[in-house]
Design an enzyme around this catalytic site. Structure first.
Site, PDB file in Angstrom:
ATOM      1  N   SER A 291      25.757   1.813  18.112  1.00 30.72           N
ATOM      2  CA  SER A 291      25.600   1.009  19.021  1.00 30.72           C
ATOM      3  C   SER A 291      24.292   1.241  20.547  1.00 30.72           C
ATOM      4  O   SER A 291      24.115   0.430  20.678  1.00 30.72           O
ATOM      5  CB  SER A 291      26.937   0.909  19.501  1.00 30.72           C
ATOM      6  OG  SER A 291      27.631   0.170  21.659  1.00 30.72           O
ATOM      7  N   TRP A 294      21.418  -0.107  19.117  1.00 28.11           N
ATOM      8  CA  TRP A 294      21.729  -1.686  19.040  1.00 28.11           C
ATOM      9  C   TRP A 294      21.350  -2.205  20.755  1.00 28.11           C
ATOM     10  O   TRP A 294      20.340  -2.805  20.738  1.00 28.11           O
ATOM     11  CB  TRP A 294      23.355  -2.060  18.708  1.00 28.11           C
ATOM     12  CG  TRP A 294      23.478  -3.858  19.598  1.00 28.11           C
ATOM     13  CD1 TRP A 294      23.155  -5.032  17.891  1.00 28.11           C
ATOM     14  CD2 TRP A 294      23.773  -4.800  19.925  1.00 28.11           C
ATOM     15  NE1 TRP A 294      23.214  -5.915  18.535  1.00 28.11           N
ATOM     16  CE2 TRP A 294      23.365  -6.097  20.390  1.00 28.11           C
ATOM     17  CE3 TRP A 294      23.881  -3.606  21.691  1.00 28.11           C
ATOM     18  CZ2 TRP A 294      24.028  -6.560  20.911  1.00 28.11           C
ATOM     19  CZ3 TRP A 294      24.355  -4.910  22.564  1.00 28.11           C
ATOM     20  CH2 TRP A 294      24.224  -6.626  21.754  1.00 28.11           C
ATOM     21  N   HIS A 295      21.068  -1.962  21.508  1.00 27.21           N
ATOM     22  CA  HIS A 295      20.776  -1.274  23.377  1.00 27.21           C
ATOM     23  C   HIS A 295      19.062  -1.658  23.131  1.00 27.21           C
ATOM     24  O   HIS A 295      19.177  -1.915  24.166  1.00 27.21           O
ATOM     25  CB  HIS A 295      21.291  -0.739  23.677  1.00 27.21           C
ATOM     26  CG  HIS A 295      23.769  -1.508  24.033  1.00 27.21           C
ATOM     27  ND1 HIS A 295      24.590  -1.212  23.660  1.00 27.21           N
ATOM     28  CD2 HIS A 295      23.800  -2.352  24.813  1.00 27.21           C
ATOM     29  CE1 HIS A 295      25.664  -1.302  23.422  1.00 27.21           C
ATOM     30  NE2 HIS A 295      25.019  -2.588  24.473  1.00 27.21           N
ATOM     31  N   GLY A 296      18.667  -0.207  22.397  1.00 32.25           N
ATOM     32  CA  GLY A 296      17.309  -0.531  22.343  1.00 32.25           C
ATOM     33  C   GLY A 296      17.190   1.138  22.037  1.00 32.25           C
ATOM     34  O   GLY A 296      18.020   1.829  21.234  1.00 32.25           O
TER      35      GLY A 296
END
Length: 447
Positions: A291, A294-296
């Site tokens: 997760s 997924w954001h960076g």
């Protein structure tokens, strides 16, 4: 196209009017053209990736229908996930890539599992992936929910349209009046972490927790509301997450579409909680590290995900005792909120070093001079402080205003009054931000 731009405010009502002005059998054509127009408005090259990913996963779905297609599924996963990774690595992610990549992947996997039938009409599938209200920041819709609705677009009744309008206004209020206003004071601290003190860092972190919630849930409100006006029911993405009693409960309420996606397509295939306590903890940590990624690719996002993974594991350990069962609900909720706020430090900070400076400053400046210094650093005049406090008091009330179309009918005039009040306050907030040369795009557009 940004939801809070004048272009969107002018064009989206035109789309809705045209939607109800043309025969039902052509409405999907209007929405498809509108969706690609909205995305083209951002970047002409990004739309090529969107179209390519759409074409690949449509072909994969058809291939699965004709044969096993396992190799095609693997290829689709590699290309879709690879596109996210590469765009993150070169620091040029197309707007919304993480959202529509996951939406296409869920379609392919669901077809492979036999949960849904492969879509036969490529143009309908294009609309399913590019549907403009939720294209760039979710919610990450499942094909079993969205595709049937797009095939039978009968429109919305009066109550559903009014509910959608009220939901849109609530989203604009959250974004413009609260999130963008709070961002001014949050940025003042987080862009200069070395000069902050305890009161400034703590207050900025609390304000950021509200800012990111109002920014992201505000987008979701606008997306869900716009879809409702068109007669489409999108899934909910938030459920008062800061009222959560523990970290697991927080993730049942925050970014629900992403949490459920990871649970269905990663956590359960890894074994979920079926392999014993240790295996469950490992699976949980994997999910939250993913997760974060997924954001960076920044280490701050990895740290943020890792912290949540650690807190989930700690929560599981504590639940094996009766310690939490004896705590009053308000203590559990407060503790959970403070823990979440701590993790937001890493999400907002530009680097791990900056996050360390913010945390290090927490113990300094807790006196009258320190409070005055914090107010000066953040630009918190008495007028601004009153504005902030009013926003913090207004948000819980705003969240309780009924927006379900089933309840709109019971108090039609009352809801019109709420809408008018929210509209006036939002307009004033927008004018205030323009006068400050403030305001920004939605935070989650970068993901």
């Amino acid at each position: 196209m940004n939801f809070i731009s004048l272009e969107y405010l002018l064009i989206s009502p035109i789309v809705c009017i045209l939607f109800y002005s043309i025969p039902q059998k052509y409405r999907w054509v209007l929405l498809l053209c509108s969706s690609y127009f909205f995305y083209l408005y951002w970047n002409q090259w990004s739309v090529m990736l969107l179209f390519g990913m759409t074409m690949l996963t449509f072909w994969t779905g058809r291939k699965i229908t004709k044969s096993n297609g396992r190799g095609c599924v693997i290829l689709s996963v590699i290309i879709c996930v690879g596109s996210i990774v590469v765009s993150r690595a070169i620091n040029m992610p197309p707007v919304g890539i993480s959202f529509y990549a996951f939406q296409t992947l869920s379609y392919v996997i669901d077809v492979y599992r036999g949960r849904v039938k492969a879509e036969k009409n490529f143009l309908f599938y294009m609309l399913h992936i590019s549907f403009f209200p939720q294209l760039v920041a979710g919610p990450i819709e499942r094909s079993e929910n969205l595709l049937p609705q797009l095939h039978h677009m009968r429109g919305a009744g009066k109550d559903m349209v009014l509910s959608g309008m009220q939901r849109i206004l609530r989203g604009f209020f959250k974004k413009i009046v609260i999130a963008d206003f709070f961002a001014i004071f949050v940025d003042a601290v987080y862009e200069n972490p070395a000069v902050g003190n305890g009161p400034a860092s703590v207050f900025a972190t609390i304000l950021f927790s509200v800012q990111i919630y109002c920014d992201f849930s505000g987008y979701t409100d606008i997306a869900v509301g716009t879809a409702r006006i068109l007669g489409i029911r999108l899934m909910e993405n938030f459920d008062r997450p800061y009222c959560a009693r523990d970290i697991q409960d927080f993730w049942r309420r925050w970014h629900i579409s992403l949490t459920s996606w990871f649970q269905d397509y990663v956590y359960i295939p890894l074994g979920g909680n079926r392999g014993g306590f240790l295996r469950t903890c490992v699976n949980s940590m994997v999910i939250f590290l993913l997760s974060g990624i997924w954001h960076g690719t920044a280490l701050t996002y990895l740290a943020w995900g890792g912290l949540h993974g650690f807190l989930i594991i700690a929560d599981r350990v504590i639940k094996k005792t009766n310690f939490k069962a004896n705590l009053p609900l308000y203590i559990s909720q407060t503790t959970t909120y403070l823990l979440v706020c701590f993790t937001w430090i890493f999400f907002r900070a530009r680097t791990i070093g900056d996050a360390g400076l913010i945390i290090k400053s927490f113990t300094a400046g807790w006196n009258l001079d320190g409070l005055q210094q914090a107010g000066s650093l953040m630009g918190l005049s008495e007028q601004n402080l009153v504005h902030v406090l009013l926003c913090l008091m207004t948000l819980p009330v705003l969240e309780r205003i009924p927006v379900e179309y089933e309840r709109i009918r019971k108090n039609f005039l009352g809801n019109l009054q709420w809408m008018f009040l929210i509209f006036v306050l939002t307009a004033l907030g927008w004018l205030d931000l323009f006068s400050r040369n403030a305001g920004s795009s939605f935070i989650y557009f970068q993901f």
